[in-house]
Design a protein around this motif. Structure first.
Motif, mmCIF file in Angstrom:
data_model
loop_
_atom_site.group_PDB
_atom_site.id
_atom_site.type_symbol
_atom_site.label_atom_id
_atom_site.label_comp_id
_atom_site.label_asym_id
_atom_site.label_seq_id
_atom_site.Cartn_x
_atom_site.Cartn_y
_atom_site.Cartn_z
ATOM 1 N N THR A 87 2.385 1.676 -3.435
ATOM 2 C CA THR A 87 1.363 2.159 -4.368
ATOM 3 C C THR A 87 1.158 3.654 -4.194
ATOM 4 O O THR A 87 1.095 4.406 -5.177
ATOM 5 N N GLY A 140 -1.045 -0.097 -9.183
ATOM 6 C CA GLY A 140 -2.444 0.277 -8.961
ATOM 7 C C GLY A 140 -3.396 -0.882 -9.183
ATOM 8 O O GLY A 140 -4.291 -1.139 -8.375
ATOM 9 N N GLY A 141 -3.189 -1.622 -10.262
ATOM 10 C CA GLY A 141 -4.061 -2.755 -10.570
ATOM 11 C C GLY A 141 -3.942 -3.870 -9.545
ATOM 12 O O GLY A 141 -4.943 -4.422 -9.086
ATOM 13 N N GLN A 150 -2.830 -3.579 -6.459
ATOM 14 C CA GLN A 150 -3.342 -3.088 -5.173
ATOM 15 C C GLN A 150 -4.868 -3.138 -5.148
ATOM 16 O O GLN A 150 -5.466 -3.531 -4.155
ATOM 17 N N TYR A 151 -5.495 -2.769 -6.241
ATOM 18 C CA TYR A 151 -6.960 -2.813 -6.324
ATOM 19 C C TYR A 151 -7.458 -4.247 -6.144
ATOM 20 O O TYR A 151 -8.374 -4.509 -5.370
ATOM 21 N N GLN A 152 -6.834 -5.190 -6.855
ATOM 22 C CA GLN A 152 -7.247 -6.591 -6.756
ATOM 23 C C GLN A 152 -6.997 -7.141 -5.356
ATOM 24 O O GLN A 152 -7.799 -7.904 -4.828
ATOM 25 N N THR A 153 -5.880 -6.744 -4.735
ATOM 26 C CA THR A 153 -5.563 -7.204 -3.381
ATOM 27 C C THR A 153 -6.592 -6.700 -2.386
ATOM 28 O O THR A 153 -7.072 -7.450 -1.543
ATOM 29 N N LYS A 154 -6.942 -5.427 -2.476
ATOM 30 C CA LYS A 154 -7.933 -4.847 -1.566
ATOM 31 C C LYS A 154 -9.292 -5.513 -1.768
ATOM 32 O O LYS A 154 -10.004 -5.787 -0.818
ATOM 33 N N LYS A 155 -9.637 -5.770 -3.015
ATOM 34 C CA LYS A 155 -10.898 -6.416 -3.324
ATOM 35 C C LYS A 155 -10.923 -7.830 -2.728
ATOM 36 O O LYS A 155 -11.907 -8.238 -2.113
ATOM 37 N N TRP A 211 1.871 6.473 -7.046
ATOM 38 C CA TRP A 211 0.744 7.247 -7.566
ATOM 39 C C TRP A 211 0.834 8.723 -7.201
ATOM 40 O O TRP A 211 0.562 9.578 -8.047
ATOM 41 N N SER A 268 0.835 -1.209 0.000
ATOM 42 C CA SER A 268 0.000 0.000 0.000
ATOM 43 C C SER A 268 0.864 1.253 0.000
ATOM 44 O O SER A 268 0.575 2.224 -0.699
#
Length: 134
Positions: free
Chosen positions: A8, A54-55, A57-62, A12, A5
């Motif tokens: 990321t 970003g991608g 991290q998004y999948q991990t959070k999901k 970003w 995180s």
């Protein structure tokens, strides 16, 4: 906060600041009619890693939200990935700022690929290892 995180956020936040810097530089007479060439140099130097972290991290959070996962322990590859990321972003920033004072700004940007390219490859490897460990 997990190491992925933090990385990321580093990529970003710094990346958006560099995008804004190049937008400002594009509105100066610095590149003349070659603004497109400046963006063609910039785009492959930043966006692939921003998309990668970003991608993932998004999948991990999901996935964590669905599984109720907690914070993972700190990994040995975390400091390596952080140092390489900061070094790369710093050199990318220096390349952009150097173009401001150069008589031939596009040549300055193109020359910086001699060290940015290999460092970007190392970054990709380090970030891939770190994010795959999650």
């Amino acid at each position: 906060m997990k190491s992925t995180s933090i990385l990321t956020l580093v990529w970003w936040i710094w990346g958006v600041l560099l995008i804004l810097l190049l937008v400002l530089m594009s509105n100066l007479p610095l590149f003349g009619a070659d603004v497109r060439a400046a963006w063609e140099w910039f785009t492959p130097n930043l966006f692939p890693i921003m998309a990668l972290v970003g991608g993932i991290q998004y999948q991990t959070k999901k996935k964590e939200g669905a599984e109720g996962g907690g914070a993972a322990p700190r990994k040995p590859s975390w400091p390596v990935a952080l140092v390489l990321s900061v070094l790369y972003l710093l050199l990318l920033t220096i390349a952009l700022l150097s173009a401001l004072t150069s008589a031939h700004p596009l040549d300055t940007l193109r020359t910086s690929n001699l060290w940015l390219g290999p460092l970007l490859a190392l970054n990709t490897a380090a970030l891939g290892v770190l994010f795959a460990q999650d």
